[in-house]
Every structure is written in structure tokens, then in C-alpha cells.
Design a protein around this motif. Structure first.
Motif, mmCIF file in Angstrom:
data_model
loop_
_atom_site.group_PDB
_atom_site.id
_atom_site.type_symbol
_atom_site.label_atom_id
_atom_site.label_comp_id
_atom_site.label_asym_id
_atom_site.label_seq_id
_atom_site.Cartn_x
_atom_site.Cartn_y
_atom_site.Cartn_z
ATOM 1 N N ILE A 126 26.645 0.193 -13.767
ATOM 2 C CA ILE A 126 25.951 1.426 -14.134
ATOM 3 C C ILE A 126 26.348 2.573 -13.206
ATOM 4 N N GLU A 147 29.642 3.795 -14.356
ATOM 5 C CA GLU A 147 29.542 4.683 -15.516
ATOM 6 C C GLU A 147 29.118 6.088 -15.094
ATOM 7 N N SER A 158 28.815 1.199 -20.237
ATOM 8 C CA SER A 158 28.642 -0.063 -19.522
ATOM 9 C C SER A 158 28.021 -1.167 -20.378
ATOM 10 N N SER A 159 27.140 -0.826 -21.327
ATOM 11 C CA SER A 159 26.488 -1.865 -22.139
ATOM 12 C C SER A 159 27.493 -2.613 -23.003
ATOM 13 N N THR A 187 21.800 -5.371 -17.172
ATOM 14 C CA THR A 187 22.427 -4.079 -17.433
ATOM 15 C C THR A 187 21.605 -3.253 -18.410
ATOM 16 N N GLN A 222 19.677 0.189 -17.502
ATOM 17 C CA GLN A 222 20.056 1.391 -18.233
ATOM 18 C C GLN A 222 18.839 2.059 -18.860
ATOM 19 N N LEU A 275 23.714 8.154 -19.886
ATOM 20 C CA LEU A 275 24.060 6.747 -20.041
ATOM 21 C C LEU A 275 23.950 6.329 -21.507
#
Length: 303
Positions: free
Chosen positions: A23, A26, A98-99, A260, A264, A276
């Protein structure tokens, strides 16, 4: 606490630190608009120096007696894991978030299982295959969007899959090394070697250490956090892998998907300006997280 449970907690700690690190990556790539190399190199240096400093304080200087073959293995693992795979991973995060990268990256389970059985002689039972299937199904649900049933493969997805493949090669090479040497030293030197291998490319592109020279306080702090998370994540994983095996650690590491997504959602609620990319469907994400937890529990029942 039994030895197995202790090292299981190490893997979960690695997953938490890795999720936080992804994260922050990102944020560095998106919000602060840094090039991937300007994230990889400083983070590797910070994480590597942290671990080697801890080893020095502990009086651990076992690296002096390492044979040349172990240094060659470390160089190969660092090239695959801490250099090439990191660049591929960070580029993918910058493109698709990132996900989704975390979801696709869990496909490394299949790669590592196959490589571990072929080259490390690890035993893989029917229970492990069932747990693997459940974990991958749960990981898919975490990022499943019912409104978009078509599978879209772009540069970001391809980079993420390539990163997973290269990671799996590096992890299998690392397993043969951490079986004999201290995980703290292996990880610390591996991270520094990865940074050293990437520096010539950054110099060629003219971006070397631009982040450190021009970074504001927020960028610098996020870079430091990324390096700390990196060091913690890899040393706990490598130490646990020595005792639990590469394939089993990879299975339990699937919990990174849940961590994650949770981080997030929390960070996006607290600071939506960071931009994000959170999952589009929270319900399926929670269902997927539950399935992953069940897979980890099933794996632990193996003993």
C-alpha cells in the motif's frame, strides 16, 4: 507456544508487513508519482541496512564463513527476487493498484508448489491441494466484480503474473540457502544486492536516487516506512520458511489478500485523497477473506 505455531505467526506477520508495504508502494507510485526504480532502490537499502544492523548488534557475523557457493545462490536469488521481481511488481502496482496485484500475485502458490515438489522434494498431500484450491478461490472472490464478468488482461496484469513467476523462482533458491544460513543475514544482504544490481539501470535512465534528492518530508517518511516493512516482511518469511517449508509458507501467506483489502478500506476512509484503488465489491471481498482463512485453518490441521 509450539514451534510450528510460532513460525506460523511469523508468516502472518510477514503478510501484514507485506500488505502495508504494498500500500505504501502504491502511494509512492501514485500519489507522489515516483518512478519504480526510485522506490525499489531506496526501500531495499533501508530494509537491508535495518536487518544487517540488527544482526551486528546481536553479534551475528556468520557471513564471514559462508562458502562461495552460498554467495552465488544469494546473488541468483537477489537477482530474481529483490531486483527483477520487485521492478515488475512495482510497475504492476503503478498500473492496476495494490489490490489486483495482490490477487494475481497469489498465483505464485501454484508456481512455488510445483518448484518445491520438483526441486526441494517437499511432500504435497491431498489436503494441501484442497487447501490450495480454497485459498485461490477465496483470493479470486476478494477482487471479484459481479458487474464486470469479462477477464481483462493488460500490461499491468501481465507484469503482475511475471512478477509472481520470478518471485517463485527466487523463493525456491532462497529456501536452499536459509536452510543453512541465518535468515537475518540472507535477507539483509539479499536486499542490498538487489539495490546494487538495479543501480546501474537507474544511473543509465538518469533517475538514480532522484527520490532521495528531491523528496519532501512526506515522500521521505513513506520511503522509510516502505523500507522498514520490506525488511520485516522478508526476514520473518525467510526464517519461517526454514522451519515450515516453501510451499506451506506460501499457502499461509495468501492472507496478505485479506490484510491488503482491510488496510486499503481503512486508509481510503481516513485519507480518500490518496486515490487508493479499493475493491469494488466489499461483500465478495469479505466472503473471499473468510474462505482464505478456512484454507489456512485446513492447512494447519495437517499436523
Amino acid at each position: 507456544m509450539t514451534s510450528s505455531r510460532r513460525y506460523t505467526l511469523y508468516v502472518l506477520a510477514s503478510a501484514v508487513a507485506s500488505a502495508a508495504g504494498i500500500i505504501t508502494t502504491e502511494i509512492l507510485l501514485g500519489f507522489y508519482a515516483l518512478p519504480a526504480l526510485d522506490v525499489v532502490i531506496p526501500a531495499n537499502v533501508i530494509g537491508g541496512l535495518l536487518l544487517l544492523s540488527v544482526a551486528t548488534v546481536q553479534g551475528n557475523r556468520g557471513w564471514r564463513s559462508w562458502p562461495a557457493t552460498d554467495w552465488l545462490r544469494l546473488l541468483a536469488a537477489a537477482t530474481a527476487t529483490y531486483a527483477l521481481a520487485f521492478v515488475l511488481l512495482y510497475e504492476a502496482i503503478g498500473r492496476i493498484g495494490s489490490s489486483k496485484v495482490t490477487l494475481l500475485g497469489r498465483l505464485e502458490v501454484i508456481f512455488i508448489v510445483g518448484l518445491s515438489v520438483i526441486f526441494l522434494g517437499e511432500r504435497w498431500t491431498l489436503r494441501h491441494w484442497i487447501a490450495s484450491g480454497l485459498a485461490l478461490a477465496g483470493a479470486a472472490l476478494v477482487n471479484f466484480d459481479p458487474a464486470a464478468l469479462d477477464l481483462q488482461i493488460g500490461p499491468g496484469e501481465i507484469l503482475s503474473l511475471l512478477a509472481a513467476l520470478v518471485f517463485s523462482v527466487g523463493i525456491v533458491v532462497l529456501k536452499s540457502l536459509v536452510d543453512r544460513q541465518d535468515g537475518l543475514l540472507v535477507t539483509g544482504f539479499g536486499l542490498l544486492l538487489g539495490a546494487a544490481l538495479l543501480t546501474p539501470f537507474a544511473l543509465y535512465q538518469g533517475t538514480a536516487f532522484t527520490a532521495l534528492r528531491e523528496a519532501g518530508a512526506g515522500t521521505a517518511l513513506t520511503l522509510v516506512l516502505r523500507g522498514l516493512f520490506l525488511g520485516i516482511a522478508w526476514v520473518t518469511y525467510n526464517v519461517a520458511m526454514k522451519h515450515l517449508g516453501a510451499s506451506r509458507c506460501t499457502m499461509m501467506f495468501l492472507t496478505i489478500v485479506v490484510f491488503t483489502v482491510a488496510m486499503q478500506l481503512l486508509l481510503n476512509a481516513l485519507a480518500p485523497g490518496l486515490g487508493l484503488r479499493v475493491p469494488g465489491n466489499l461483500l465478495t471481498a469479505l466472503v473471499g477473506g473468510t474462505i482464505i482463512g478456512g484454507a489456512v485453518f485446513l492447512l494447519q490441521r495437517q499436523e
